[in-house]
Motif scaffolding. Structure first.
Motif, PDB file in Angstrom:
ATOM      1  N   TRP A   1     -10.332 -29.535   8.555  1.00 12.36           N
ATOM      2  CA  TRP A   1      -9.177 -29.022   7.829  1.00 12.36           C
ATOM      3  C   TRP A   1      -8.075 -30.074   7.818  1.00 12.36           C
ATOM      4  CZ3 TRP A   1      -9.374 -24.533   5.182  1.00 12.36           C
ATOM      5  CH2 TRP A   1     -10.381 -23.609   5.515  1.00 12.36           C
ATOM      6  N   LEU A   2      -7.490 -30.288   6.659  1.00 12.80           N
ATOM      7  CA  LEU A   2      -6.383 -31.222   6.500  1.00 12.80           C
ATOM      8  C   LEU A   2      -5.140 -30.422   6.110  1.00 12.80           C
ATOM      9  CD1 LEU A   2      -5.173 -34.088   6.242  1.00 12.80           C
ATOM     10  CD2 LEU A   2      -6.047 -34.140   3.885  1.00 12.80           C
TER      11      LEU A   2
ATOM     12  N   THR B   1      -0.564 -42.194  12.041  1.00 10.60           N
ATOM     13  CA  THR B   1      -0.702 -43.358  11.170  1.00 10.60           C
ATOM     14  C   THR B   1      -0.421 -42.931   9.730  1.00 10.60           C
ATOM     15  OG1 THR B   1      -3.082 -42.934  10.923  1.00 10.60           O
ATOM     16  CG2 THR B   1      -2.406 -44.435  12.686  1.00 10.60           C
ATOM     17  N   ALA B   2      -0.517 -43.856   8.806  1.00  2.14           N
ATOM     18  CA  ALA B   2      -0.229 -43.554   7.401  1.00  2.14           C
ATOM     19  C   ALA B   2      -1.456 -42.943   6.727  1.00  2.14           C
ATOM     20  CB  ALA B   2       0.204 -44.813   6.671  1.00  2.14           C
ATOM     21  N   LEU B   3      -1.215 -41.968   5.872  1.00  2.00           N
ATOM     22  CA  LEU B   3      -2.283 -41.342   5.097  1.00  2.00           C
ATOM     23  C   LEU B   3      -2.057 -41.676   3.622  1.00  2.00           C
ATOM     24  CD1 LEU B   3      -4.742 -39.471   4.868  1.00  2.00           C
ATOM     25  CD2 LEU B   3      -3.164 -37.523   4.715  1.00  2.00           C
ATOM     26  N   ASN B   4      -2.850 -42.608   3.125  1.00  2.00           N
ATOM     27  CA  ASN B   4      -2.814 -42.941   1.702  1.00  2.00           C
ATOM     28  C   ASN B   4      -4.147 -42.546   1.064  1.00  2.00           C
ATOM     29  OD1 ASN B   4      -4.642 -44.927   2.515  1.00  2.00           O
ATOM     30  ND2 ASN B   4      -3.016 -46.473   2.723  1.00  2.00           N
ATOM     31  N   ARG B   5      -4.344 -42.916  -0.171  1.00  2.00           N
ATOM     32  CA  ARG B   5      -5.569 -42.478  -0.862  1.00  2.00           C
ATOM     33  C   ARG B   5      -6.820 -43.093  -0.251  1.00  2.00           C
ATOM     34  NH1 ARG B   5      -4.838 -40.669  -7.044  1.00  2.00           N
ATOM     35  NH2 ARG B   5      -2.659 -40.017  -6.937  1.00  2.00           N
ATOM     36  N   ASP B   6      -6.749 -44.355   0.130  1.00  2.00           N
ATOM     37  CA  ASP B   6      -7.917 -44.993   0.740  1.00  2.00           C
ATOM     38  C   ASP B   6      -8.291 -44.292   2.038  1.00  2.00           C
ATOM     39  OD1 ASP B   6      -8.084 -46.819  -1.308  1.00  2.00           O
ATOM     40  OD2 ASP B   6      -6.911 -48.353  -0.275  1.00  2.00           O
ATOM     41  N   THR B   7      -7.284 -43.989   2.854  1.00  2.00           N
ATOM     42  CA  THR B   7      -7.545 -43.277   4.108  1.00  2.00           C
ATOM     43  C   THR B   7      -8.113 -41.891   3.831  1.00  2.00           C
ATOM     44  OG1 THR B   7      -5.688 -44.457   5.112  1.00  2.00           O
ATOM     45  CG2 THR B   7      -6.532 -42.538   6.292  1.00  2.00           C
ATOM     46  N   TYR B   8      -7.559 -41.214   2.829  1.00  2.00           N
ATOM     47  CA  TYR B   8      -8.046 -39.880   2.503  1.00  2.00           C
ATOM     48  C   TYR B   8      -9.500 -39.909   2.047  1.00  2.00           C
ATOM     49  CZ  TYR B   8      -9.058 -35.704  -0.140  1.00  2.00           C
ATOM     50  OH  TYR B   8      -9.683 -34.581  -0.618  1.00  2.00           O
ATOM     51  N   LEU B   9      -9.865 -40.870   1.192  1.00  2.00           N
ATOM     52  CA  LEU B   9     -11.238 -40.934   0.680  1.00  2.00           C
ATOM     53  C   LEU B   9     -12.240 -41.170   1.799  1.00  2.00           C
ATOM     54  CD1 LEU B   9     -10.666 -42.952  -2.610  1.00  2.00           C
ATOM     55  CD2 LEU B   9     -11.131 -40.509  -2.378  1.00  2.00           C
ATOM     56  N   LYS B  10     -11.835 -41.899   2.845  1.00  2.00           N
ATOM     57  CA  LYS B  10     -12.707 -42.070   4.011  1.00  2.00           C
ATOM     58  C   LYS B  10     -12.780 -40.773   4.805  1.00  2.00           C
ATOM     59  CE  LYS B  10     -11.658 -47.015   4.443  1.00  2.00           C
ATOM     60  NZ  LYS B  10     -11.018 -48.070   5.278  1.00  2.00           N
ATOM     61  N   LEU B  11     -11.631 -40.096   4.952  1.00  2.00           N
ATOM     62  CA  LEU B  11     -11.594 -38.838   5.691  1.00  2.00           C
ATOM     63  C   LEU B  11     -12.380 -37.747   4.974  1.00  2.00           C
ATOM     64  CD1 LEU B  11     -10.314 -37.185   8.063  1.00  2.00           C
ATOM     65  CD2 LEU B  11      -8.411 -36.694   6.504  1.00  2.00           C
ATOM     66  N   GLU B  12     -12.419 -37.799   3.648  1.00  2.00           N
ATOM     67  CA  GLU B  12     -13.059 -36.766   2.838  1.00  2.00           C
ATOM     68  C   GLU B  12     -14.569 -36.730   3.019  1.00  2.00           C
ATOM     69  OE1 GLU B  12     -12.862 -35.389  -1.842  1.00  2.00           O
ATOM     70  OE2 GLU B  12     -13.149 -37.488  -1.327  1.00  2.00           O
ATOM     71  N   LYS B  13     -15.168 -37.834   3.424  1.00  2.00           N
ATOM     72  CA  LYS B  13     -16.625 -37.878   3.573  1.00  2.00           C
ATOM     73  C   LYS B  13     -17.074 -36.871   4.631  1.00  2.00           C
ATOM     74  CE  LYS B  13     -16.986 -42.725   2.149  1.00  2.00           C
ATOM     75  NZ  LYS B  13     -17.395 -44.094   2.536  1.00  2.00           N
ATOM     76  N   PRO B  14     -18.232 -36.236   4.442  1.00  2.00           N
ATOM     77  CA  PRO B  14     -18.691 -35.211   5.385  1.00  2.00           C
ATOM     78  C   PRO B  14     -18.804 -35.746   6.810  1.00  2.00           C
ATOM     79  CG  PRO B  14     -19.991 -35.138   3.376  1.00  2.00           C
ATOM     80  CD  PRO B  14     -19.127 -36.357   3.266  1.00  2.00           C
ATOM     81  N   SER B  15     -18.276 -34.981   7.750  1.00  2.00           N
ATOM     82  CA  SER B  15     -18.370 -35.315   9.177  1.00  2.00           C
ATOM     83  C   SER B  15     -18.237 -34.034   9.976  1.00  2.00           C
ATOM     84  CB  SER B  15     -17.282 -36.319   9.575  1.00  2.00           C
ATOM     85  OG  SER B  15     -15.993 -35.766   9.372  1.00  2.00           O
ATOM     86  N   GLU B  16     -18.769 -34.030  11.178  1.00  2.00           N
ATOM     87  CA  GLU B  16     -18.747 -32.856  12.037  1.00  2.00           C
ATOM     88  C   GLU B  16     -17.968 -33.144  13.310  1.00  2.00           C
ATOM     89  OE1 GLU B  16     -22.527 -30.949  12.663  1.00  2.00           O
ATOM     90  OE2 GLU B  16     -23.353 -31.754  10.802  1.00  2.00           O
ATOM     91  N   ARG B  17     -17.420 -32.071  13.902  1.00  2.00           N
ATOM     92  CA  ARG B  17     -16.676 -32.159  15.164  1.00  2.00           C
ATOM     93  C   ARG B  17     -15.582 -33.224  15.094  1.00  2.00           C
ATOM     94  NH1 ARG B  17     -19.543 -29.540  19.340  1.00  2.00           N
ATOM     95  NH2 ARG B  17     -21.684 -28.967  18.779  1.00  2.00           N
ATOM     96  N   GLU B  18     -14.856 -33.231  13.991  1.00  2.00           N
ATOM     97  CA  GLU B  18     -13.803 -34.220  13.802  1.00  2.00           C
ATOM     98  C   GLU B  18     -12.666 -33.953  14.795  1.00  2.00           C
ATOM     99  OE1 GLU B  18     -12.575 -37.665  11.772  1.00  2.00           O
ATOM    100  OE2 GLU B  18     -14.428 -36.500  11.542  1.00  2.00           O
TER     101      GLU B  18
END
Length: 365
Positions: free
Chosen positions: A118-119, A222-239
């Motif tokens: 969740w973001l 840290t800073a949240l920009n589009r590049d950071t978001y696109l990496k965060l958006e990728k499927p991952s578990e137990r974040e």
């Protein structure tokens, strides 16, 4: 059934009242069923036997009037509660004894359901967090909720009822927390392999505690920009919990309109073009920019989804493992056609429906 927020408390009361009203019929029926079976047993020779009996007006009145009265009462309670607990309806009280003070400013939280975390955006403070949410006690919270890919359901049982998070759409939830503490939040709608761990902590804090939490996020994040978001958006578990001390302007709107990835046209832009009558033949150039299911393809990443290969988890059945890879993208394309639709009852992406437009017919349940 152990609420800490006024909306959840009203929902708990609704369940108790409805259950009590239904038990007014259920308990006597169960008791009389057992009584008749015992009293009119074959061995009881003293029981009155009347094979010619066929009608009793008095009994018919009791049989039909009592359930009818309960149905009317349940209908009235349901009608009132459906409107009073509408998730789109702004709050008019902090609890049963306290109205909202006139000078109270609600806390706005923008929620994005990712795969599988969740973001949370706090636009008033310019911060964002992953898998951690906080709010001050006795301050109304206005949630704006969407998703990046598949449907989820945002749910904090102690705070309020669940409401869906859907890609390309925005739902809303109004709530307030009345007690300090740490509460469980999770997704209540199955969305793939990481669904079971798609959980977060919700902290109800006093005003000083909330201010300290905001300061900690700004200091540690840290800073949240589009590049950071696109990496965060990728499927991952137990974040793990993540803090972002700053957020790129317009990022939530880009996520809502499915145009966070470079080169994609935002849904609200396309809606504006359609509203103006279309762009003519030259609009064919926009087709590639509107293929939201393939918005990660150019970067070499698979389309996010709840099945193999996006998750990296192979198919459960060996005989289907080969066919799953070839069909997942096609099936995902069909399943995501909803991105290009503006369903009735939901806010158009990038717009504010504070003008009093009708809310969707979804209960805050």
């Amino acid at each position: 059934m152990s609420p800490s927020g006024d909306i959840a408390n009203q929902q708990a009361n609704l369940i108790l009242v409805s259950t009590f009203l239904m038990l007014l019929i259920i308990v006597p029926v169960i008791f009389l069923t057992l009584y008749f079976a015992w009293h009119y047993r074959r061995s009881n020779s003293t029981a009155k036997y009347d094979p010619d009996w066929h009608h009793s007006t008095r009994l018919e009145v009791v049989i039909w009037s009592a359930p009818l009265a309960i149905i009317i009462a349940l209908g009235a309670i349901t009608w009132i509660s459906t409107h009073k607990l509408d998730p789109y309806r702004p709050l008019d009280r902090l609890d049963a004894e306290r109205p909202i003070p006139a000078d109270t400013k609600p806390l706005t939280v923008e929620v994005v359901a990712l795969d599988w975390k969740w973001l949370f955006f706090y636009p008033d403070y310019g911060i964002a967090t992953v898998n951690e949410l906080a709010a001050p006690v006795d301050v109304p919270i206005n949630f704006k909720i969407t998703a990046s890919s598949v449907m989820n359901s945002f749910y904090i049982p102690a705070l309020a009822g669940q409401i869906y998070a859907m890609p390309g759409m925005q739902t809303k939830l109004h709530a307030v927390i009345n007690k300090s503490g740490e509460f469980e939040g999770f997704s209540a709608n199955y969305s793939g392999d990481g669904f079971s761990h798609m959980r977060f902590k919700f902290h109800g804090l006093d005003q000083q505690g909330f201010d300290d939490w905001i300061a900690r996020v700004k200091q540690m994040g840290t800073a949240l920009n589009r590049d950071t978001y696109l990496k965060l958006e990728k499927p991952s578990e137990r974040e793990p919990v993540r803090y972002y001390s700053s957020v790129e302007n317009g990022l939530y709107e880009a996520v809502l309109n499915l145009c966070a990835a470079p080169g994609k046209m935002c849904m609200n832009e396309m809606m504006h073009i359609d509203m103006m009558g279309g762009a003519g033949k030259e609009s064919a150039e926009n087709r590639e920019r509107l293929e939201y299911d393939n918005r990660h393809a150019k970067s070499g990443a698979e389309t996010p989804g709840a099945t193999f290969p996006a998750t990296g988890t192979p198919a459960r059945s060996e005989e289907d493992s080969n066919s799953t890879v070839g069909t997942s993208v096609q099936e995902g394309h069909q399943g995501h056609d909803m991105h290009n639709m503006n369903h009735d009852g939901h806010s158009a992406p990038g717009t504010d429906d504070s003008s009093g437009d009708p809310a969707p017919t979804q209960l805050n349940n």
